[in-house]
Design an enzyme around this catalytic site. Structure first.
Site, PDB file in Angstrom:
ATOM      1  N   CYS A  17      84.706  26.997   3.910  1.00  0.00           N
ATOM      2  CA  CYS A  17      83.409  27.513   3.483  1.00  0.00           C
ATOM      3  C   CYS A  17      83.609  28.699   2.547  1.00  0.00           C
ATOM      4  O   CYS A  17      84.432  29.558   2.836  1.00  0.00           O
ATOM      5  CB  CYS A  17      82.617  27.934   4.715  1.00  0.00           C
ATOM      6  SG  CYS A  17      80.985  28.551   4.348  1.00  0.00           S
ATOM      7  N   PRO A  18      82.901  28.745   1.437  1.00  0.00           N
ATOM      8  CA  PRO A  18      81.811  27.865   1.024  1.00  0.00           C
ATOM      9  C   PRO A  18      82.241  26.777   0.047  1.00  0.00           C
ATOM     10  O   PRO A  18      81.407  26.105  -0.541  1.00  0.00           O
ATOM     11  CB  PRO A  18      80.859  28.832   0.326  1.00  0.00           C
ATOM     12  CG  PRO A  18      81.795  29.771  -0.394  1.00  0.00           C
ATOM     13  CD  PRO A  18      82.972  29.936   0.563  1.00  0.00           C
TER      14      PRO A  18
END
Length: 80
Positions: A17-18
């Site tokens: 992430c992200p």
């Protein structure tokens, strides 16, 4: 298990992430309306991250998510 006729496959394995969402957005923006993008990820957080992104993003539809042993598959259709 449903198999989709994917237009393109995006491999974001090993990215956390992200990045799976960022790369998915970049890839889907390049595709034509109706195209289906298969996203392959190893980050367990990609299940909720991509679902949340698709829910709040116009022009995309999350068709399915498949949790494999070590790879998460996401199928996203470009709707606009």
């Amino acid at each position: 298990m449903t198999e989709y006729e994917t237009t393109e496959t995006l491999d974001v394995k090993g990215q956390n992430c992200p990045m799976p969402v960022v790369k998915t957005k970049q890839s889907i923006d390049q595709l034509d309306q109706g195209a289906i993008l298969e996203v392959l990820a190893t980050d367990p957080g990609s299940m909720s991250d991509l679902s949340g992104w698709a829910d709040t993003t116009d022009g995309v539809e999350l068709l399915d998510q498949i949790e494999g042993e070590d790879v998460y598959k996401h199928y996203v259709r470009k709707t606009e």
